[in-house]
Design a protein around this motif. Structure first.
Motif, PDB file in Angstrom:
ATOM      1  N   SER A 144       0.795  -1.271   0.181  1.00 40.50           N
ATOM      2  CA  SER A 144      -0.047  -0.004   0.167  1.00 40.50           C
ATOM      3  C   SER A 144       0.684   1.018   0.007  1.00 40.50           C
ATOM      4  CB  SER A 144      -0.995   0.132   1.157  1.00 40.50           C
ATOM      5  OG  SER A 144      -1.766  -0.982   1.082  1.00 40.50           O
ATOM      6  N   PHE A 145       1.938   1.223   0.433  1.00 43.72           N
ATOM      7  CA  PHE A 145       2.944   2.406   0.773  1.00 43.72           C
ATOM      8  C   PHE A 145       4.278   2.390  -0.236  1.00 43.72           C
ATOM      9  CE2 PHE A 145      -0.335   2.721   3.856  1.00 43.72           C
ATOM     10  CZ  PHE A 145      -0.658   3.869   3.769  1.00 43.72           C
ATOM     11  N   MET A 146       5.096   1.305   0.087  1.00 40.43           N
ATOM     12  CA  MET A 146       6.622   1.479  -0.228  1.00 40.43           C
ATOM     13  C   MET A 146       6.671   1.064  -1.479  1.00 40.43           C
ATOM     14  SD  MET A 146       8.377  -0.635   3.213  1.00 40.43           S
ATOM     15  CE  MET A 146       8.242   0.105   4.652  1.00 40.43           C
ATOM     16  N   TYR A 147       6.124  -0.137  -2.120  1.00 39.67           N
ATOM     17  CA  TYR A 147       6.579  -0.385  -3.468  1.00 39.67           C
ATOM     18  C   TYR A 147       5.870   0.559  -4.362  1.00 39.67           C
ATOM     19  CZ  TYR A 147       6.824  -3.110  -7.624  1.00 39.67           C
ATOM     20  OH  TYR A 147       7.267  -3.391  -8.909  1.00 39.67           O
ATOM     21  N   PRO A 148       4.541   1.103  -4.184  1.00 40.20           N
ATOM     22  CA  PRO A 148       3.958   2.252  -5.067  1.00 40.20           C
ATOM     23  C   PRO A 148       4.839   3.505  -5.057  1.00 40.20           C
ATOM     24  CG  PRO A 148       2.240   1.320  -3.643  1.00 40.20           C
ATOM     25  CD  PRO A 148       3.572   0.610  -3.122  1.00 40.20           C
ATOM     26  N   SER A 149       5.567   3.595  -3.911  1.00 34.96           N
ATOM     27  CA  SER A 149       6.422   4.894  -4.132  1.00 34.96           C
ATOM     28  C   SER A 149       7.719   4.553  -4.929  1.00 34.96           C
ATOM     29  CB  SER A 149       6.953   5.253  -2.604  1.00 34.96           C
ATOM     30  OG  SER A 149       6.071   5.580  -1.828  1.00 34.96           O
ATOM     31  N   LEU A 150       8.384   3.336  -4.929  1.00 33.25           N
ATOM     32  CA  LEU A 150       9.147   3.001  -5.531  1.00 33.25           C
ATOM     33  C   LEU A 150       8.888   2.880  -7.257  1.00 33.25           C
ATOM     34  CD1 LEU A 150      12.190   1.893  -6.060  1.00 33.25           C
ATOM     35  CD2 LEU A 150      11.084  -0.541  -5.549  1.00 33.25           C
ATOM     36  N   ARG A 151       7.877   2.212  -7.508  1.00 33.78           N
ATOM     37  CA  ARG A 151       7.201   2.205  -8.870  1.00 33.78           C
ATOM     38  C   ARG A 151       7.101   3.609  -9.343  1.00 33.78           C
ATOM     39  NH1 ARG A 151       2.077  -0.014  -9.570  1.00 33.78           N
ATOM     40  NH2 ARG A 151       2.416   0.286 -11.872  1.00 33.78           N
ATOM     41  N   ASP A 152       6.615   4.469  -8.572  1.00 37.25           N
ATOM     42  CA  ASP A 152       6.079   5.913  -8.883  1.00 37.25           C
ATOM     43  C   ASP A 152       7.435   6.655  -9.402  1.00 37.25           C
ATOM     44  OD1 ASP A 152       3.600   7.571  -9.034  1.00 37.25           O
ATOM     45  OD2 ASP A 152       5.013   9.008  -7.811  1.00 37.25           O
ATOM     46  N   SER A 153       8.535   6.370  -8.444  1.00 40.45           N
ATOM     47  CA  SER A 153       9.762   7.084  -8.679  1.00 40.45           C
ATOM     48  C   SER A 153      10.589   6.560  -9.991  1.00 40.45           C
ATOM     49  CB  SER A 153      10.914   6.907  -7.563  1.00 40.45           C
ATOM     50  OG  SER A 153      11.227   5.722  -7.662  1.00 40.45           O
ATOM     51  N   ARG A 154      10.098   5.399 -10.390  1.00 41.65           N
ATOM     52  CA  ARG A 154      10.738   4.984 -11.743  1.00 41.65           C
ATOM     53  C   ARG A 154      10.193   5.702 -12.826  1.00 41.65           C
ATOM     54  NH1 ARG A 154      10.362  -1.630 -10.089  1.00 41.65           N
ATOM     55  NH2 ARG A 154      12.352  -1.613  -8.827  1.00 41.65           N
ATOM     56  N   TYR A 155       8.925   5.703 -12.897  1.00 36.29           N
ATOM     57  CA  TYR A 155       8.180   6.425 -14.009  1.00 36.29           C
ATOM     58  C   TYR A 155       9.211   7.799 -14.085  1.00 36.29           C
ATOM     59  CZ  TYR A 155       4.318   3.427 -14.333  1.00 36.29           C
ATOM     60  OH  TYR A 155       3.588   2.280 -14.629  1.00 36.29           O
ATOM     61  N   TYR A 156       9.083   8.600 -13.026  1.00 36.15           N
ATOM     62  CA  TYR A 156       9.733  10.149 -13.140  1.00 36.15           C
ATOM     63  C   TYR A 156      11.253   9.839 -13.479  1.00 36.15           C
ATOM     64  CZ  TYR A 156       5.473  11.205 -11.142  1.00 36.15           C
ATOM     65  OH  TYR A 156       4.195  11.505 -10.920  1.00 36.15           O
ATOM     66  N   VAL A 157      12.009   8.939 -13.027  1.00 36.78           N
ATOM     67  CA  VAL A 157      13.460   8.972 -13.338  1.00 36.78           C
ATOM     68  C   VAL A 157      13.674   8.600 -14.646  1.00 36.78           C
ATOM     69  CG1 VAL A 157      15.449   7.530 -12.783  1.00 36.78           C
ATOM     70  CG2 VAL A 157      14.275   8.114 -10.834  1.00 36.78           C
ATOM     71  N   GLU A 158      12.709   7.732 -15.379  1.00 30.86           N
ATOM     72  CA  GLU A 158      12.820   7.455 -16.765  1.00 30.86           C
ATOM     73  C   GLU A 158      12.394   8.735 -17.415  1.00 30.86           C
ATOM     74  OE1 GLU A 158      10.490   4.006 -17.243  1.00 30.86           O
ATOM     75  OE2 GLU A 158      11.685   2.584 -16.125  1.00 30.86           O
ATOM     76  N   ALA A 159      11.690   9.619 -17.207  1.00 32.61           N
ATOM     77  CA  ALA A 159      11.410  10.754 -17.792  1.00 32.61           C
ATOM     78  C   ALA A 159      12.300  11.743 -17.641  1.00 32.61           C
ATOM     79  CB  ALA A 159       9.901  11.242 -17.261  1.00 32.61           C
ATOM     80  N   GLY A 160      13.339  11.474 -16.875  1.00 29.38           N
ATOM     81  CA  GLY A 160      14.489  12.302 -16.816  1.00 29.38           C
ATOM     82  C   GLY A 160      14.175  13.496 -15.677  1.00 29.38           C
ATOM     83  N   ALA A 161      13.463  13.248 -14.430  1.00 27.62           N
ATOM     84  CA  ALA A 161      13.133  14.395 -13.688  1.00 27.62           C
ATOM     85  C   ALA A 161      14.255  13.845 -12.691  1.00 27.62           C
ATOM     86  CB  ALA A 161      11.702  14.175 -12.963  1.00 27.62           C
ATOM     87  N   THR A 162      14.516  14.859 -11.603  1.00 29.94           N
ATOM     88  CA  THR A 162      15.186  14.886 -10.506  1.00 29.94           C
ATOM     89  C   THR A 162      14.369  14.396  -9.409  1.00 29.94           C
ATOM     90  OG1 THR A 162      16.775  16.440 -11.347  1.00 29.94           O
ATOM     91  CG2 THR A 162      16.781  16.030  -8.877  1.00 29.94           C
ATOM     92  N   VAL A 163      14.342  13.151  -8.775  1.00 37.68           N
ATOM     93  CA  VAL A 163      13.939  12.347  -7.780  1.00 37.68           C
ATOM     94  C   VAL A 163      14.502  12.300  -6.544  1.00 37.68           C
ATOM     95  CG1 VAL A 163      12.330  10.608  -7.127  1.00 37.68           C
ATOM     96  CG2 VAL A 163      12.407  11.664  -9.460  1.00 37.68           C
ATOM     97  N   TYR A 164      14.165  12.504  -5.443  1.00 32.58           N
ATOM     98  CA  TYR A 164      14.696  12.230  -4.142  1.00 32.58           C
ATOM     99  C   TYR A 164      13.678  11.383  -3.394  1.00 32.58           C
ATOM    100  CZ  TYR A 164      17.689  16.432  -4.908  1.00 32.58           C
ATOM    101  OH  TYR A 164      18.596  17.280  -5.621  1.00 32.58           O
ATOM    102  N   LEU A 165      14.436  10.072  -2.821  1.00 31.11           N
ATOM    103  CA  LEU A 165      13.656   9.255  -2.148  1.00 31.11           C
ATOM    104  C   LEU A 165      14.090   9.397  -0.620  1.00 31.11           C
ATOM    105  CD1 LEU A 165      13.514   6.090  -4.368  1.00 31.11           C
ATOM    106  CD2 LEU A 165      11.664   7.591  -3.904  1.00 31.11           C
ATOM    107  N   TYR A 166      12.917   9.026   0.471  1.00 32.55           N
ATOM    108  CA  TYR A 166      13.445   8.860   1.627  1.00 32.55           C
ATOM    109  C   TYR A 166      12.689   7.923   2.472  1.00 32.55           C
ATOM    110  CZ  TYR A 166       9.254  11.460   3.428  1.00 32.55           C
ATOM    111  OH  TYR A 166       7.795  11.573   3.543  1.00 32.55           O
ATOM    112  N   THR A 167      13.189   7.527   3.538  1.00 30.50           N
ATOM    113  CA  THR A 167      12.474   6.709   4.471  1.00 30.50           C
ATOM    114  C   THR A 167      12.496   7.317   5.877  1.00 30.50           C
ATOM    115  OG1 THR A 167      12.773   4.568   3.533  1.00 30.50           O
ATOM    116  CG2 THR A 167      11.970   4.385   5.638  1.00 30.50           C
ATOM    117  N   PHE A 168      11.304   7.713   6.499  1.00 28.48           N
ATOM    118  CA  PHE A 168      11.257   8.437   7.609  1.00 28.48           C
ATOM    119  C   PHE A 168      11.256   7.287   8.756  1.00 28.48           C
ATOM    120  CE2 PHE A 168       9.243  10.295  11.305  1.00 28.48           C
ATOM    121  CZ  PHE A 168      10.074  11.451  11.486  1.00 28.48           C
TER     122      PHE A 168
END
Length: 535
Positions: free
Chosen positions: A392-416
């Motif tokens: 419900s949270f972790m994998y959707p965040s990872l999948r989501d980030s991949r779309y933006y990285v592939e689109a050339g965006a600057t993406v920062y990931l974190y775990t609090f």
């Protein structure tokens, strides 16, 4: 502060309150320590003749509008005592400005969208107090939007196409664009951020061509459009079902709507909960109509495939996302911890459109990975929590980030991952967990909260350090597009093929491929069943 000022006399005591000219007229705020607050400014009005659809514009104010009250909230069920609260006179926006701001030297703006599963919460300062962020040199904006049936009913008609709550958010962003300079804010330097449903909302605006020009950076805290709890199928008969529950026997949608408009909104919320329809009042894919701008024109996975994100973005989650109340799967375990309705099956079925044979296979695959051949019981609770957080949270965040990285965006990931005295949801729901951070815990370190919200809070020196770190990272990102805290020895690097995360806890450090085994498992699941995704 270079606002316009009005000299007032009250009981022979002179006081100076700041005035700002908006498109609707003067609003009067209040000085509070080092912050000037303007609270409860109307930005749109719910149409009495179409309470589930488009809003009306706010007419010019008669005289000076007193912006000193943030108590308005939209109709909803309170999550603590379960009473029904709120009114439709709730579309209000709050602006918090650091002392000394002026229109001659514009400041970055941070606009926050609150969470609550699209059915609850509000933007008031009891929970989202401005002190921590605004004192770092930004302007903070928060606002309410319609929730539940009023925000997310869709009958696939041009007058009620769905996603009214997202349209409210869009109206709030338009208000910021048109008015924030008068408060000393730069409408060309806006960071949109949110948590839970608010984070998913931020991403819908990223993916909407109507909204994305209204902000320039984004932060997603524990929520993306790919999360399994975000979307729902439109129930076009919802008005009829609600009207029947409330006493009108009709099969005509228009008759049902006209009847609902006469009913106290609190009763409509109660009916939505009692009938179970509240689960269908979520963001939904809209049908296209002439002169109606769709907020969601396709399912999220397709929108992401088309995404061309150019703005910097932070995406993250908390280390123990789903611990409070076991709320997403507690229905699956009865008092004897015997299996009644598999959490694995119900969540997979909701997300993938599978026939019974494939659903059985997917359920066996996921269940075996997390609990092997065990039956659900007290000894599997931790594994079930892990499954739910992953799915419900972790994998959707990872999948989501991949779309933006592939689109050339600057993406920062974190775990609090910080466990301290201000962990918001642990305190609110009295969760006894001395490690990690559950869903929503980070809110207590970004926003000042009133004692009734943090009843057991005992702020330590360590907590103050985390508050400073979190708020400097968030505001530095708003100012520069880079969350690396300039005042601390820590470099937050953007995502590359290494998929590095910033671990935000007792220590700040970059970690590579965390949760690798679990995320790799979900990669395999989506490789097998990805073509059957509903969203």
């Amino acid at each position: 502060m270079k606002f316009v000022y009005l000299l007032l006399s009250l009981n022979a005591v002179n006081c100076i309150d700041p005035l700002v000219w908006t498109n609707n007229g003067f609003v009067q705020g209040i000085h509070e320590k080092d912050i000037v607050s303007f609270m409860g400014i109307p930005y749109a009005i719910v149409d009495p003749a179409n309470q589930f659809g488009e809003t009306l514009d706010v007419p010019p104010f008669e005289g000076v509008y007193s912006a000193k009250d943030d108590s308005a909230l939209c109709p909803q069920q309170d999550e603590i005592n379960f009473t029904i609260i709120g009114t439709l006179d709730c579309l209000r926006i709050n602006v918090y400005v650091p002392e000394g701001a002026n229109p001659d030297s514009l400041l970055p703006v941070m606009v926050f969208i609150h969470g609550g599963d699209f059915r609850r919460w509000n933007s008031n300062r009891d929970t989202y107090g401005p002190d921590f962020l605004v004192t770092k040199g930004v302007i903070l904006v928060t606002f309410n939007y319609r929730l539940g049936p009023y925000g997310f009913m869709s009958i696939h008609r041009s007058d009620i196409p769905g996603n009214a709550g997202l349209r409210d958010q869009w109206k709030a962003l338009l208000w910021v664009r048109d008015n924030i300079a008068a408060f000393g804010g730069d409408n060309d330097d806006v960071t949109l951020f949110g948590e839970d449903a608010g984070a998913a909302s931020v991403e819908f605006h990223i993916l909407s061509k109507h909204s994305k020009a209204l902000f320039h950076k984004a932060i997603l805290q524990s929520g993306t459009v790919l999360c399994d709890w975000v979307m729902a199928e439109a129930d076009t008969q919802a008005p009829v079902k609600l009207a029947k529950y409330l006493g009108l026997d009709t099969d005509d949608v228009d008759d049902a709507l006209n009847y609902l408009y006469t009913i106290d909104p609190k009763m409509v919320i109660t009916a939505s909960i009692d009938t179970g329809l509240i689960e269908s009042f979520k963001p939904t894919v809209e049908k296209e109509f002439f002169r109606v701008k769709p907020m969601i024109k396709d399912k999220p996975s397709e929108l992401l495939n088309e995404a061309k994100l150019a703005i910097p973005i932070i995406i993250g989650f908390n280390s123990r996302e789903d611990h409070p109340n076991m709320r997403y799967f507690s229905h699956s375990i009865d008092s004897n911890f015997k299996r009644t309705n598999s959490s694995f099956r119900s969540k997979i079925k909701k997300y993938f459109n599978l026939d019974d044979e494939d659903l059985d296979e997917a359920e066996r695959l996921v269940k075996y990975f997390y609990i092997s051949d065990e039956n659900i019981g007290p000894h599997t609770i931790e594994a079930m929590l892990e499954f739910d957080a992953d799915f419900s949270f972790m994998y959707p965040s990872l999948r989501d980030s991949r779309y933006y990285v592939e689109a050339g965006a600057t993406v920062y990931l974190y775990t609090f991952d910080y466990a301290g005295g201000r962990n918001y949801m642990k305190n609110r729901f009295r969760v006894k967990l001395n490690v990690g951070a559950v869903h929503g815990d980070e809110i207590g370190y970004l926003f000042q909260q009133s004692p009734n919200i943090q009843p057991r809070c005992s702020e330590t020196n360590e907590d103050k350090v985390i508050i400073n770190l979190m708020t400097y990272m968030w505001t530095d990102f708003a100012k520069t597009g880079n969350p690396t805290p300039a005042r601390h020895v820590f470099t937050w690097t953007p995502v590359t093929e290494e998929y590095s995360y910033a671990l935000l806890g007792d220590k700040l450090q970059m970690i590579h491929h965390p949760y690798h085994r679990r995320m790799a498992f979900w990669d395999q699941v989506f490789e097998i069943y990805g073509e059957f995704m509903r969203w």
